[in-house]
Scaffold this active site. Structure first.
Site, PDB file in Angstrom:
ATOM      1  N   ASN A 157      -2.417  -2.353  13.440  1.00 52.28           N
ATOM      2  CA  ASN A 157      -3.872  -2.197  13.361  1.00 52.28           C
ATOM      3  C   ASN A 157      -4.347  -0.921  14.053  1.00 52.28           C
ATOM      4  OD1 ASN A 157      -3.664  -4.591  12.056  1.00 52.28           O
ATOM      5  ND2 ASN A 157      -4.539  -5.850  13.694  1.00 52.28           N
ATOM      6  N   ASN A 201     -16.572  26.850 -24.253  1.00 51.05           N
ATOM      7  CA  ASN A 201     -17.259  25.792 -23.515  1.00 51.05           C
ATOM      8  C   ASN A 201     -17.000  25.872 -22.009  1.00 51.05           C
ATOM      9  OD1 ASN A 201     -18.232  24.688 -25.930  1.00 51.05           O
ATOM     10  ND2 ASN A 201     -16.344  23.492 -26.210  1.00 51.05           N
ATOM     11  N   GLN A 242      -7.470  -2.122   4.156  1.00 51.51           N
ATOM     12  CA  GLN A 242      -6.433  -1.353   3.457  1.00 51.51           C
ATOM     13  C   GLN A 242      -7.019  -0.621   2.235  1.00 51.51           C
ATOM     14  OE1 GLN A 242      -2.329  -2.886   3.153  1.00 51.51           O
ATOM     15  NE2 GLN A 242      -2.659  -2.930   0.953  1.00 51.51           N
ATOM     16  N   SER A 264     -13.195  24.969 -28.925  1.00 44.49           N
ATOM     17  CA  SER A 264     -13.392  23.735 -29.681  1.00 44.49           C
ATOM     18  C   SER A 264     -12.333  23.682 -30.768  1.00 44.49           C
ATOM     19  CB  SER A 264     -14.788  23.737 -30.304  1.00 44.49           C
ATOM     20  OG  SER A 264     -14.813  22.897 -31.437  1.00 44.49           O
ATOM     21  N   THR A 285     -39.280  26.556 -11.186  1.00 44.97           N
ATOM     22  CA  THR A 285     -39.519  25.214 -10.657  1.00 44.97           C
ATOM     23  C   THR A 285     -39.708  24.364 -11.907  1.00 44.97           C
ATOM     24  OG1 THR A 285     -41.922  25.459 -10.565  1.00 44.97           O
ATOM     25  CG2 THR A 285     -40.712  26.113  -8.595  1.00 44.97           C
ATOM     26  N   HIS A 286     -39.368  23.110 -11.833  1.00 44.12           N
ATOM     27  CA  HIS A 286     -39.449  22.220 -13.019  1.00 44.12           C
ATOM     28  C   HIS A 286     -38.665  22.789 -14.202  1.00 44.12           C
ATOM     29  CE1 HIS A 286     -42.916  20.257 -10.963  1.00 44.12           C
ATOM     30  NE2 HIS A 286     -43.178  21.504 -10.609  1.00 44.12           N
ATOM     31  N   TYR A 306      -9.739  -6.301  12.722  1.00 39.98           N
ATOM     32  CA  TYR A 306      -9.029  -5.849  11.528  1.00 39.98           C
ATOM     33  C   TYR A 306      -9.059  -6.953  10.474  1.00 39.98           C
ATOM     34  CZ  TYR A 306      -5.592  -4.234   8.231  1.00 39.98           C
ATOM     35  OH  TYR A 306      -4.983  -3.833   7.067  1.00 39.98           O
ATOM     36  N   LYS A 327      -8.002   3.540   1.806  1.00 39.23           N
ATOM     37  CA  LYS A 327      -7.190   4.742   1.541  1.00 39.23           C
ATOM     38  C   LYS A 327      -7.477   5.377   0.191  1.00 39.23           C
ATOM     39  CE  LYS A 327      -4.623   3.377   5.123  1.00 39.23           C
ATOM     40  NZ  LYS A 327      -5.203   2.014   5.136  1.00 39.23           N
ATOM     41  N   LYS A 350     -16.811  28.549 -30.457  1.00 31.59           N
ATOM     42  CA  LYS A 350     -17.183  27.932 -29.192  1.00 31.59           C
ATOM     43  C   LYS A 350     -16.386  28.420 -27.993  1.00 31.59           C
ATOM     44  CE  LYS A 350     -19.151  24.259 -28.823  1.00 31.59           C
ATOM     45  NZ  LYS A 350     -20.323  23.687 -28.314  1.00 31.59           N
ATOM     46  N   SER A 393       0.830  -1.210   0.000  1.00 30.58           N
ATOM     47  CA  SER A 393       0.000   0.000   0.000  1.00 30.58           C
ATOM     48  C   SER A 393       0.860   1.253   0.000  1.00 30.58           C
ATOM     49  CB  SER A 393      -0.936   0.007   1.207  1.00 30.58           C
ATOM     50  OG  SER A 393      -0.195  -0.151   2.408  1.00 30.58           O
ATOM     51  N   GLU A 426     -18.511  21.555 -16.374  1.00 28.48           N
ATOM     52  CA  GLU A 426     -18.931  20.216 -16.821  1.00 28.48           C
ATOM     53  C   GLU A 426     -18.126  19.115 -16.129  1.00 28.48           C
ATOM     54  OE1 GLU A 426     -19.586  20.010 -21.329  1.00 28.48           O
ATOM     55  OE2 GLU A 426     -18.458  21.847 -20.997  1.00 28.48           O
TER      56      GLU A 426
HETATM   57  N1  ARG Z   1      -1.332  -1.277   5.280  1.00 27.80           N
HETATM   58  C1  ARG Z   1      -2.259  -1.781   6.230  1.00 27.80           C
HETATM   59  C2  ARG Z   1      -3.610  -1.082   6.069  1.00 27.80           C
HETATM   60  O1  ARG Z   1      -3.661  -0.085   5.474  1.00 27.80           O
HETATM   61  C3  ARG Z   1      -1.758  -1.528   7.617  1.00 27.80           C
HETATM   62  C4  ARG Z   1      -2.280  -2.480   8.659  1.00 27.80           C
HETATM   63  C5  ARG Z   1      -1.808  -3.842   8.384  1.00 27.80           C
HETATM   64  N2  ARG Z   1      -2.138  -4.715   9.448  1.00 27.80           N
HETATM   65  C6  ARG Z   1      -1.997  -6.034   9.322  1.00 27.80           C
HETATM   66  N3  ARG Z   1      -2.329  -6.744  10.327  1.00 27.80           N
HETATM   67  N4  ARG Z   1      -1.567  -6.579   8.222  1.00 27.80           N
HETATM   68  O2  ARG Z   1      -4.613  -1.571   6.531  1.00 27.80           O
END
Ligand code: ARG
Length: 465
Positions: free
Chosen positions: A110, A285, A322, A277, A155-156, A317, A325, A283, A23, A290
Protein backbone atom coordinates in the site's frame (compact mmCIF):
# COMPACT_ATOMS: atom_id res chain seq x y z
CA UNK A 1 2.98 -20.87 -8.34
CA UNK A 2 2.75 -19.65 -4.74
CA UNK A 3 1.55 -16.13 -4.20
CA UNK A 4 3.64 -13.93 -1.95
CA UNK A 5 0.51 -13.57 0.17
CA UNK A 6 -0.54 -17.24 -0.17
CA UNK A 7 0.02 -18.49 3.41
CA UNK A 8 -3.59 -18.53 4.56
CA UNK A 9 -5.07 -19.80 1.28
CA UNK A 10 -5.91 -23.45 0.64
CA UNK A 11 -6.96 -23.05 -2.99
CA UNK A 12 -5.49 -21.22 -5.94
CA UNK A 13 -7.03 -18.14 -7.52
CA UNK A 14 -9.57 -18.77 -10.29
CA UNK A 15 -8.05 -18.06 -13.69
CA UNK A 16 -10.55 -15.36 -14.57
CA UNK A 17 -10.03 -13.74 -11.18
CA UNK A 18 -6.34 -13.65 -11.87
CA UNK A 19 -7.03 -11.90 -15.17
CA UNK A 20 -9.44 -9.51 -13.58
CA UNK A 21 -7.27 -8.49 -10.66
CA UNK A 22 -3.84 -8.37 -12.24
CA UNK A 23 -2.26 -5.01 -12.96
CA UNK A 24 1.15 -6.10 -14.20
CA UNK A 25 0.06 -5.79 -17.81
CA UNK A 26 0.20 -2.02 -17.32
CA UNK A 27 1.89 -1.24 -14.01
CA UNK A 28 5.12 -2.84 -15.27
CA UNK A 29 5.63 0.70 -16.61
CA UNK A 30 6.50 1.60 -12.99
CA UNK A 31 9.43 -0.85 -12.78
CA UNK A 32 12.13 1.80 -12.47
CA UNK A 33 10.31 3.68 -9.72
CA UNK A 34 9.61 0.40 -7.92
CA UNK A 35 13.28 -0.54 -8.03
CA UNK A 36 14.49 2.91 -6.98
CA UNK A 37 12.02 2.83 -4.09
CA UNK A 38 13.05 -0.66 -2.99
CA UNK A 39 16.73 0.21 -3.14
CA UNK A 40 16.20 3.32 -1.03
CA UNK A 41 14.14 1.26 1.42
CA UNK A 42 16.84 -1.44 1.68
CA UNK A 43 19.59 1.12 2.29
CA UNK A 44 17.50 2.84 4.94
CA UNK A 45 16.79 -0.52 6.64
CA UNK A 46 20.54 -1.11 6.83
CA UNK A 47 21.21 2.39 8.19
CA UNK A 48 18.63 1.73 10.87
CA UNK A 49 20.14 -1.64 11.77
CA UNK A 50 17.13 -3.64 10.58
CA UNK A 51 19.26 -5.27 7.86
CA UNK A 52 23.02 -5.67 7.70
CA UNK A 53 24.98 -3.61 5.19
CA UNK A 54 25.82 -6.84 3.32
CA UNK A 55 22.17 -7.79 3.06
CA UNK A 56 21.25 -4.35 1.76
CA UNK A 57 24.04 -4.58 -0.80
CA UNK A 58 22.84 -7.98 -2.01
CA UNK A 59 19.31 -6.60 -2.36
CA UNK A 60 20.32 -3.46 -4.23
CA UNK A 61 22.65 -5.41 -6.55
CA UNK A 62 19.91 -7.94 -7.23
CA UNK A 63 17.51 -5.11 -8.02
CA UNK A 64 20.05 -3.56 -10.42
CA UNK A 65 20.26 -6.91 -12.20
CA UNK A 66 16.46 -7.05 -12.46
CA UNK A 67 16.34 -3.53 -13.88
CA UNK A 68 18.90 -4.53 -16.51
CA UNK A 69 16.87 -7.65 -17.40
CA UNK A 70 13.70 -5.61 -17.73
CA UNK A 71 15.45 -3.12 -19.96
CA UNK A 72 16.93 -5.93 -22.08
CA UNK A 73 13.48 -7.45 -22.26
CA UNK A 74 14.74 -10.72 -20.82
CA UNK A 75 12.65 -10.36 -17.67
CA UNK A 76 9.63 -12.58 -17.70
CA UNK A 77 6.57 -10.81 -16.33
CA UNK A 78 4.11 -13.19 -14.73
CA UNK A 79 0.42 -12.44 -14.53
CA UNK A 80 0.14 -14.88 -11.59
CA UNK A 81 2.39 -12.49 -9.69
CA UNK A 82 -0.33 -9.87 -10.02
CA UNK A 83 1.55 -6.61 -10.15
CA UNK A 84 4.91 -4.99 -10.77
CA UNK A 85 5.78 -5.10 -7.07
CA UNK A 86 5.33 -8.84 -6.58
CA UNK A 87 6.90 -9.67 -9.94
CA UNK A 88 10.07 -7.87 -8.95
CA UNK A 89 10.13 -9.07 -5.35
CA UNK A 90 9.59 -12.72 -6.25
CA UNK A 91 12.26 -12.55 -8.93
CA UNK A 92 14.63 -10.95 -6.42
CA UNK A 93 14.23 -13.88 -4.07
CA UNK A 94 14.86 -16.29 -6.94
CA UNK A 95 18.04 -14.40 -7.73
CA UNK A 96 19.51 -13.71 -4.29
CA UNK A 97 17.88 -16.37 -2.14
CA UNK A 98 16.23 -15.94 1.25
CA UNK A 99 17.62 -12.47 1.91
CA UNK A 100 15.23 -11.32 -0.82
CA UNK A 101 12.42 -12.09 1.58
CA UNK A 102 13.69 -9.39 3.94
CA UNK A 103 13.17 -6.52 1.49
CA UNK A 104 9.53 -6.03 2.39
CA UNK A 105 10.29 -5.51 6.12
CA UNK A 106 8.33 -2.56 7.48
CA UNK A 107 6.65 -2.01 4.15
CA UNK A 108 3.31 -2.85 2.58
CA UNK A 109 2.32 -2.79 -1.05
CA UNK A 110 0.00 0.00 0.00
CA UNK A 111 2.75 2.46 0.79
CA UNK A 112 4.96 0.89 -1.90
CA UNK A 113 2.50 1.48 -4.73
CA UNK A 114 1.76 4.99 -3.52
CA UNK A 115 5.49 5.74 -3.52
CA UNK A 116 6.07 4.21 -6.95
CA UNK A 117 3.18 6.04 -8.47
CA UNK A 118 4.11 9.37 -6.89
CA UNK A 119 7.60 9.01 -8.29
CA UNK A 120 6.26 7.96 -11.68
CA UNK A 121 3.74 10.77 -11.92
CA UNK A 122 6.22 13.39 -10.75
CA UNK A 123 8.82 12.11 -13.23
CA UNK A 124 6.27 12.52 -16.01
CA UNK A 125 5.20 15.96 -14.76
CA UNK A 126 8.80 17.03 -15.28
CA UNK A 127 8.70 15.75 -18.85
CA UNK A 128 5.41 17.54 -19.52
CA UNK A 129 6.89 20.68 -18.02
CA UNK A 130 9.82 20.58 -20.39
CA UNK A 131 7.48 20.03 -23.33
CA UNK A 132 5.29 22.97 -22.30
CA UNK A 133 8.34 25.20 -22.00
CA UNK A 134 9.52 24.13 -25.45
CA UNK A 135 6.12 24.79 -26.92
CA UNK A 136 5.93 28.24 -25.34
CA UNK A 137 9.36 28.89 -26.89
CA UNK A 138 7.98 27.66 -30.25
CA UNK A 139 5.11 30.15 -30.10
CA UNK A 140 7.57 32.87 -29.17
CA UNK A 141 9.82 32.02 -32.12
CA UNK A 142 6.92 32.23 -34.58
CA UNK A 143 5.66 35.42 -32.92
CA UNK A 144 9.03 37.09 -33.40
CA UNK A 145 8.77 36.47 -37.14
CA UNK A 146 5.33 38.06 -37.32
CA UNK A 147 5.44 41.34 -35.44
CA UNK A 148 4.42 43.15 -38.62
CA UNK A 149 1.86 40.63 -39.85
CA UNK A 150 -1.71 41.75 -39.19
CA UNK A 151 -4.87 39.71 -39.16
CA UNK A 152 -8.44 40.16 -37.97
CA UNK A 153 -8.77 39.56 -34.26
CA UNK A 154 -12.16 37.99 -33.55
CA UNK A 155 -14.73 37.84 -30.82
CA UNK A 156 -17.70 35.52 -31.35
CA UNK A 157 -15.68 34.25 -34.36
CA UNK A 158 -16.59 37.57 -36.03
CA UNK A 159 -14.03 40.14 -37.19
CA UNK A 160 -13.48 42.54 -34.30
CA UNK A 161 -10.23 44.54 -34.36
CA UNK A 162 -6.95 44.19 -36.19
CA UNK A 163 -4.17 42.53 -34.23
CA UNK A 164 -0.67 41.41 -35.02
CA UNK A 165 -0.08 37.73 -35.60
CA UNK A 166 2.64 38.05 -32.96
CA UNK A 167 0.03 39.10 -30.40
CA UNK A 168 -2.21 36.18 -31.40
CA UNK A 169 0.63 33.66 -31.10
CA UNK A 170 1.92 35.12 -27.86
CA UNK A 171 -1.51 34.52 -26.32
CA UNK A 172 -0.78 30.81 -26.74
CA UNK A 173 2.77 31.15 -25.45
CA UNK A 174 1.37 32.61 -22.22
CA UNK A 175 -1.13 29.75 -21.89
CA UNK A 176 1.69 27.23 -21.93
CA UNK A 177 3.71 29.20 -19.38
CA UNK A 178 0.75 28.87 -17.03
CA UNK A 179 0.53 25.16 -17.78
CA UNK A 180 4.23 24.80 -17.00
CA UNK A 181 3.81 26.66 -13.71
CA UNK A 182 0.82 24.54 -12.78
CA UNK A 183 2.94 21.43 -13.33
CA UNK A 184 5.68 22.74 -11.03
CA UNK A 185 3.11 23.39 -8.35
CA UNK A 186 1.54 19.96 -8.80
CA UNK A 187 4.94 18.28 -8.73
CA UNK A 188 5.68 19.74 -5.29
CA UNK A 189 2.72 17.95 -3.75
CA UNK A 190 3.26 14.79 -5.80
CA UNK A 191 6.91 14.25 -4.95
CA UNK A 192 6.25 13.46 -1.28
CA UNK A 193 7.16 10.04 0.07
CA UNK A 194 4.48 7.88 1.69
CA UNK A 195 6.96 5.11 2.50
CA UNK A 196 6.80 4.17 6.15
CA UNK A 197 3.01 4.36 6.30
CA UNK A 198 3.10 0.58 5.75
CA UNK A 199 -0.33 -1.01 5.30
CA UNK A 200 -2.26 1.86 6.92
CA UNK A 201 -1.24 2.33 10.53
CA UNK A 202 2.50 2.94 10.33
CA UNK A 203 5.09 0.43 11.46
CA UNK A 204 6.88 -0.83 14.56
CA UNK A 205 10.28 -0.94 12.85
CA UNK A 206 12.56 2.02 13.43
CA UNK A 207 12.20 3.33 9.88
CA UNK A 208 13.46 6.70 8.72
CA UNK A 209 11.01 7.92 6.08
CA UNK A 210 12.87 11.21 5.67
CA UNK A 211 16.05 9.39 4.66
CA UNK A 212 14.18 7.46 1.97
CA UNK A 213 12.58 10.67 0.71
CA UNK A 214 15.95 12.39 0.62
CA UNK A 215 17.60 9.52 -1.28
CA UNK A 216 14.80 9.54 -3.83
CA UNK A 217 15.04 13.27 -4.40
CA UNK A 218 11.62 13.88 -2.90
CA UNK A 219 10.57 17.04 -1.08
CA UNK A 220 9.28 15.50 2.12
CA UNK A 221 7.29 12.77 3.80
CA UNK A 222 3.70 12.00 4.72
CA UNK A 223 2.06 13.30 7.90
CA UNK A 224 -0.51 10.57 8.44
CA UNK A 225 -0.21 6.92 7.51
CA UNK A 226 -3.91 6.49 6.70
CA UNK A 227 -3.91 9.49 4.39
CA UNK A 228 -0.59 8.44 2.87
CA UNK A 229 -1.80 5.08 1.56
CA UNK A 230 -5.16 6.27 0.29
CA UNK A 231 -4.41 9.72 -1.10
CA UNK A 232 -4.52 9.98 -4.89
CA UNK A 233 -5.12 13.73 -5.08
CA UNK A 234 -1.86 14.02 -6.97
CA UNK A 235 -3.29 11.90 -9.78
CA UNK A 236 -6.34 14.15 -9.99
CA UNK A 237 -4.18 17.24 -10.06
CA UNK A 238 -1.94 15.80 -12.74
CA UNK A 239 -4.97 14.84 -14.84
CA UNK A 240 -6.40 18.32 -14.41
CA UNK A 241 -3.10 19.84 -15.54
CA UNK A 242 -3.15 17.50 -18.53
CA UNK A 243 -6.75 18.41 -19.31
CA UNK A 244 -5.89 22.09 -19.33
CA UNK A 245 -2.88 21.49 -21.58
CA UNK A 246 -5.03 19.50 -23.99
CA UNK A 247 -7.73 22.17 -23.92
CA UNK A 248 -5.12 24.81 -24.81
CA UNK A 249 -3.76 22.63 -27.59
CA UNK A 250 -7.24 22.04 -28.96
CA UNK A 251 -7.87 25.77 -29.20
CA UNK A 252 -4.87 26.27 -31.43
CA UNK A 253 -5.81 23.11 -33.36
CA UNK A 254 -9.15 24.71 -34.08
CA UNK A 255 -7.44 27.82 -35.41
CA UNK A 256 -5.15 25.75 -37.63
CA UNK A 257 -8.15 23.85 -38.95
CA UNK A 258 -10.17 26.85 -40.01
CA UNK A 259 -7.16 28.93 -41.04
CA UNK A 260 -6.19 26.10 -43.39
CA UNK A 261 -9.60 26.15 -45.04
CA UNK A 262 -9.15 27.94 -48.40
CA UNK A 263 -12.01 30.30 -47.48
CA UNK A 264 -9.54 31.70 -44.91
CA UNK A 265 -6.25 30.53 -46.36
CA UNK A 266 -4.29 32.02 -43.46
CA UNK A 267 -2.01 29.06 -43.03
CA UNK A 268 -0.38 26.47 -45.25
CA UNK A 269 -0.21 23.04 -43.69
CA UNK A 270 3.14 21.38 -43.95
CA UNK A 271 2.81 18.12 -45.93
CA UNK A 272 4.36 16.24 -43.04
CA UNK A 273 1.43 17.20 -40.81
CA UNK A 274 -1.45 16.68 -43.24
CA UNK A 275 -3.09 13.74 -44.92
CA UNK A 276 -4.99 13.25 -48.16
CA UNK A 277 -8.39 11.86 -49.04
CA UNK A 278 -8.84 8.47 -50.64
CA UNK A 279 -11.54 9.84 -52.96
CA UNK A 280 -11.02 13.61 -53.36
CA UNK A 281 -7.63 14.18 -54.96
CA UNK A 282 -7.42 17.86 -54.08
CA UNK A 283 -7.74 17.35 -50.35
CA UNK A 284 -5.13 18.17 -47.79
CA UNK A 285 -6.61 17.56 -44.39
CA UNK A 286 -5.41 18.88 -41.03
CA UNK A 287 -5.69 15.45 -39.40
CA UNK A 288 -3.05 16.00 -36.75
CA UNK A 289 -4.88 19.07 -35.49
CA UNK A 290 -8.23 17.32 -35.67
CA UNK A 291 -7.03 14.24 -33.86
CA UNK A 292 -5.41 16.34 -31.18
CA UNK A 293 -8.67 18.23 -30.72
CA UNK A 294 -10.44 14.87 -30.50
CA UNK A 295 -8.02 13.41 -27.99
CA UNK A 296 -9.08 16.01 -25.45
CA UNK A 297 -12.12 13.78 -24.95
CA UNK A 298 -10.03 10.91 -23.73
CA UNK A 299 -8.04 13.07 -21.32
CA UNK A 300 -11.16 14.69 -19.84
CA UNK A 301 -12.61 11.19 -19.62
CA UNK A 302 -9.60 10.04 -17.63
CA UNK A 303 -9.98 12.95 -15.21
CA UNK A 304 -13.66 12.16 -14.79
CA UNK A 305 -12.85 8.47 -14.29
CA UNK A 306 -10.37 9.27 -11.55
CA UNK A 307 -12.71 11.68 -9.78
CA UNK A 308 -15.35 8.97 -9.85
CA UNK A 309 -13.03 6.22 -8.63
CA UNK A 310 -12.08 8.28 -5.58
CA UNK A 311 -15.56 9.45 -4.70
CA UNK A 312 -16.90 7.88 -1.52
CA UNK A 313 -13.87 5.63 -0.92
CA UNK A 314 -13.56 4.95 2.80
CA UNK A 315 -10.15 5.01 4.41
CA UNK A 316 -7.71 3.56 3.68
CA UNK A 317 -6.35 1.54 0.78
CA UNK A 318 -9.07 -0.05 -1.33
CA UNK A 319 -8.39 -2.12 -4.39
CA UNK A 320 -10.38 0.40 -6.42
CA UNK A 321 -7.21 2.47 -6.26
CA UNK A 322 -5.49 0.11 -8.67
CA UNK A 323 -7.71 1.76 -11.30
CA UNK A 324 -5.61 4.91 -10.97
CA UNK A 325 -2.85 3.71 -13.30
CA UNK A 326 -4.49 3.31 -16.68
CA UNK A 327 -6.13 6.75 -16.83
CA UNK A 328 -2.80 8.32 -16.00
CA UNK A 329 -0.74 6.17 -18.38
CA UNK A 330 -3.16 6.83 -21.21
CA UNK A 331 -3.13 10.54 -20.45
CA UNK A 332 0.65 10.58 -20.35
CA UNK A 333 0.86 8.97 -23.78
CA UNK A 334 -1.61 11.48 -25.19
CA UNK A 335 -0.25 14.63 -23.58
CA UNK A 336 3.41 13.88 -24.26
CA UNK A 337 2.81 13.05 -27.91
CA UNK A 338 0.45 15.98 -28.42
CA UNK A 339 2.81 18.55 -26.94
CA UNK A 340 5.76 17.39 -28.95
CA UNK A 341 3.76 17.03 -32.17
CA UNK A 342 2.37 20.51 -31.75
CA UNK A 343 5.87 21.88 -31.29
CA UNK A 344 6.94 20.30 -34.59
CA UNK A 345 3.81 21.32 -36.43
CA UNK A 346 3.98 24.91 -35.21
CA UNK A 347 7.55 25.32 -36.36
CA UNK A 348 6.61 23.98 -39.80
CA UNK A 349 3.53 26.21 -40.31
CA UNK A 350 3.76 28.94 -42.91
CA UNK A 351 1.39 31.82 -42.56
CA UNK A 352 -0.07 33.48 -45.63
CA UNK A 353 0.42 37.05 -44.55
CA UNK A 354 -1.21 38.41 -47.74
CA UNK A 355 -4.42 36.53 -47.08
CA UNK A 356 -4.45 37.73 -43.51
CA UNK A 357 -3.91 41.28 -44.67
CA UNK A 358 -6.72 40.99 -47.25
CA UNK A 359 -9.07 39.73 -44.58
CA UNK A 360 -8.50 42.90 -42.56
CA UNK A 361 -10.51 44.72 -45.19
CA UNK A 362 -13.61 42.68 -44.57
CA UNK A 363 -15.79 43.31 -41.55
CA UNK A 364 -15.15 46.95 -40.58
CA UNK A 365 -12.33 46.11 -38.20
CA UNK A 366 -11.49 49.81 -37.94
CA UNK A 367 -14.90 50.85 -36.63
CA UNK A 368 -13.60 51.17 -33.06
CA UNK A 369 -10.94 53.53 -34.41
CA UNK A 370 -13.60 55.83 -35.81
CA UNK A 371 -15.48 55.81 -32.50
CA UNK A 372 -12.26 56.58 -30.58
CA UNK A 373 -11.46 59.33 -33.10
CA UNK A 374 -14.83 60.94 -32.39
CA UNK A 375 -14.21 60.70 -28.65
CA UNK A 376 -10.94 62.50 -29.32
CA UNK A 377 -13.01 65.26 -30.93
CA UNK A 378 -15.00 65.69 -27.72
CA UNK A 379 -17.99 63.47 -28.46
CA UNK A 380 -19.20 61.21 -25.61
CA UNK A 381 -18.37 57.54 -26.29
CA UNK A 382 -21.96 56.30 -26.49
CA UNK A 383 -22.76 58.92 -29.08
CA UNK A 384 -19.53 58.19 -30.96
CA UNK A 385 -20.50 54.51 -30.97
CA UNK A 386 -23.87 55.37 -32.47
CA UNK A 387 -22.46 57.67 -35.18
CA UNK A 388 -19.94 54.97 -36.10
CA UNK A 389 -22.76 52.44 -36.32
CA UNK A 390 -24.45 54.66 -38.88
CA UNK A 391 -21.19 54.97 -40.83
CA UNK A 392 -20.88 51.18 -40.89
CA UNK A 393 -24.47 50.83 -42.10
CA UNK A 394 -23.84 53.38 -44.84
CA UNK A 395 -20.65 51.64 -45.96
CA UNK A 396 -22.40 48.29 -45.90
CA UNK A 397 -25.25 49.66 -48.08
CA UNK A 398 -22.76 50.97 -50.59
CA UNK A 399 -20.60 47.88 -50.51
CA UNK A 400 -17.50 49.82 -49.51
CA UNK A 401 -15.12 49.89 -46.55
CA UNK A 402 -15.25 52.64 -43.92
CA UNK A 403 -12.10 54.25 -45.27
CA UNK A 404 -13.68 54.35 -48.74
CA UNK A 405 -16.54 56.64 -47.64
CA UNK A 406 -16.20 60.22 -48.87
CA UNK A 407 -15.34 62.90 -46.31
CA UNK A 408 -18.64 64.59 -47.20
CA UNK A 409 -20.57 61.41 -46.31
CA UNK A 410 -18.76 61.19 -43.02
CA UNK A 411 -19.34 64.87 -42.33
CA UNK A 412 -23.05 64.31 -42.87
CA UNK A 413 -22.94 61.91 -39.95
CA UNK A 414 -20.82 64.20 -37.79
CA UNK A 415 -19.44 67.56 -38.75
CA UNK A 416 -16.41 67.21 -36.51
CA UNK A 417 -14.91 64.57 -38.79
CA UNK A 418 -11.94 65.94 -40.79
CA UNK A 419 -9.48 64.68 -43.40
CA UNK A 420 -7.25 63.31 -40.59
CA UNK A 421 -9.79 60.52 -40.03
CA UNK A 422 -8.30 58.48 -42.88
CA UNK A 423 -4.96 58.12 -41.13
CA UNK A 424 -6.81 56.89 -38.05
CA UNK A 425 -8.74 54.31 -40.04
CA UNK A 426 -5.52 52.72 -41.28
CA UNK A 427 -5.27 49.13 -39.94
CA UNK A 428 -1.59 49.18 -39.13
CA UNK A 429 -2.04 52.50 -37.35
CA UNK A 430 -4.85 50.95 -35.31
CA UNK A 431 -2.53 48.18 -34.14
CA UNK A 432 0.35 50.59 -33.58
CA UNK A 433 -1.70 52.70 -31.16
CA UNK A 434 -2.38 49.81 -28.78
CA UNK A 435 0.71 49.94 -26.65
CA UNK A 436 -1.00 49.95 -23.30
CA UNK A 437 0.26 46.98 -21.22
CA UNK A 438 -0.64 43.67 -22.85
CA UNK A 439 -2.01 45.29 -26.02
CA UNK A 440 -1.29 44.35 -29.60
CA UNK A 441 0.87 47.43 -30.30
CA UNK A 442 4.49 46.86 -31.28
CA UNK A 443 5.97 48.22 -28.04
CA UNK A 444 3.63 46.10 -25.98
CA UNK A 445 4.50 43.05 -28.08
CA UNK A 446 8.20 43.81 -27.63
CA UNK A 447 7.69 43.94 -23.86
CA UNK A 448 5.86 40.61 -23.94
CA UNK A 449 8.67 39.10 -25.96
CA UNK A 450 11.29 40.18 -23.46
CA UNK A 451 9.12 39.09 -20.52
CA UNK A 452 8.67 35.69 -22.14
CA UNK A 453 12.38 35.39 -22.80
CA UNK A 454 13.05 36.12 -19.15
CA UNK A 455 10.43 33.55 -18.14
CA UNK A 456 11.99 30.94 -20.42
CA UNK A 457 15.45 31.61 -19.00
CA UNK A 458 14.06 31.07 -15.48
CA UNK A 459 12.14 27.95 -16.50
CA UNK A 460 15.36 26.04 -17.20
CA UNK A 461 16.39 25.40 -13.59
CA UNK A 462 12.99 24.94 -12.06
CA UNK A 463 13.18 21.59 -10.27
CA UNK A 464 15.63 21.63 -7.39
CA UNK A 465 15.69 17.90 -6.56
N1 ARG B 1 -1.51 -3.42 -7.66
C1 ARG B 1 -1.97 -2.75 -6.49
C2 ARG B 1 -2.41 -1.33 -6.85
O1 ARG B 1 -2.07 -0.86 -7.85
C3 ARG B 1 -0.88 -2.67 -5.48
C4 ARG B 1 -1.34 -2.55 -4.06
C5 ARG B 1 -2.07 -3.76 -3.65
N2 ARG B 1 -2.36 -3.74 -2.27
C6 ARG B 1 -3.19 -4.63 -1.73
N3 ARG B 1 -3.40 -4.53 -0.47
N4 ARG B 1 -3.78 -5.54 -2.44
O2 ARG B 1 -3.14 -0.71 -6.10
Amino acid sequence: MTKLWGGRFKQGTAADVEDYTQSVSYDSALYDQDIRGSQAHARMLARQGVLTQEEAQILTDGLDKIRADIEDETFSWKKEMEDVHMNIESRLTELVGDVGKKLHTGRSRNDQVALDFRLFVSDRLRVWHELCVKLAAGFLAQAKKHRQTLLPGCTHMQPAQPVSLAQHLLAYAWMFTRDAERLIDCEKRTRISPLGAAALAGTTYPLDPALVAEQLGMYGTFHNSMDAVSDRDFVLEALFCASTIMMHLSRFCEEIIYWANPAFGFVRLPDAYATGSSIMPQKKNPDVAELMRGKVGRVYGNLTAMLTILKGLPLTYNRDLQEDKEPFLDTDTTVSASLSLMEGQLAALTFDTERMNDALRKGFLNATELADYLVGKGIPFREAHNITGHAVALAEDRGVRLEELQLSDLKNLCDRIEEDVYGVLDYAAAVARRNAPGGTGPQSVARQISDLEAWLAGAAGTFSK
